[in-house]
Design an enzyme around this catalytic site. Structure first.
Site, PDB file in Angstrom:
ATOM      1  N   CYS A  30       0.844  -1.206   0.000  1.00 62.29           N
ATOM      2  CA  CYS A  30       0.000   0.000   0.000  1.00 62.29           C
ATOM      3  C   CYS A  30       0.877   1.254   0.000  1.00 62.29           C
ATOM      4  CB  CYS A  30      -0.909  -0.043   1.229  1.00 62.29           C
ATOM      5  SG  CYS A  30      -1.720   1.509   1.646  1.00 62.29           S
ATOM      6  N   CYS A  33       0.234   3.743   2.757  1.00 65.08           N
ATOM      7  CA  CYS A  33       0.683   3.181   4.042  1.00 65.08           C
ATOM      8  C   CYS A  33       2.182   3.394   4.216  1.00 65.08           C
ATOM      9  CB  CYS A  33       0.386   1.680   4.106  1.00 65.08           C
ATOM     10  SG  CYS A  33      -1.345   1.228   3.992  1.00 65.08           S
TER      11      CYS A  33
END
Length: 130
Positions: A30, A33
């Site tokens: 991600c 993230c």
């Protein structure tokens, strides 16, 4: 304080303690993230009185499912064992600091009263439906 890896094995123990626990639901694939991770780590160093946990949603899908995580990163705040905040999206440092301040300012007796009232209303509705 460095972040703590949260797993199904230690989640309840860590989050049930008194005080604030911030939880970052993330995954290595991600992009947001990965971009948010340094901000989260810096905040953990700035606030050693707070437990900063990270849940790898790939390694811990049951925890992600338990909290209905549909988008990552998701930040969750737990205070005195009660989830008081959960929101998807990477936060800028200023928003993370604001979240920490707001969670610290909560009147937890009031939060517990509100939760009890919600449970009572839910139970009454369920009883009325038979």
């Amino acid at each position: 304080m460095a972040t703590v890896a949260l797993t199904a094995a230690n989640f309840d123990e860590v989050t049930s303690q008194d005080g604030i626990v911030l939880v970052d639901f993330w995954a290595s694939w991600c992009g947001p993230c990965v971009s948010f991770a340094p901000t989260y780590e810096r905040s953990s160093e700035k606030h050693p009185e707070i437990t900063f946990g990270k849940i790898d949603t790939e390694a811990e899908p049951a925890l992600a499912q338990k909290f209905d995580i549909r988008s990552i990163p998701t930040i969750m705040a737990v205070r005195d064992g009660i989830v008081v905040f959960s929101q998807p999206g990477a936060l800028p440092a200023s928003a993370l600091e604001s979240l920490i301040e707001k969670v610290a300012e909560l009147d937890m007796d009031e939060v517990r009263e509100q939760l009890a009232a919600q449970r009572k209303a839910k139970d009454a509705t369920a009883a009325a439906r038979g």
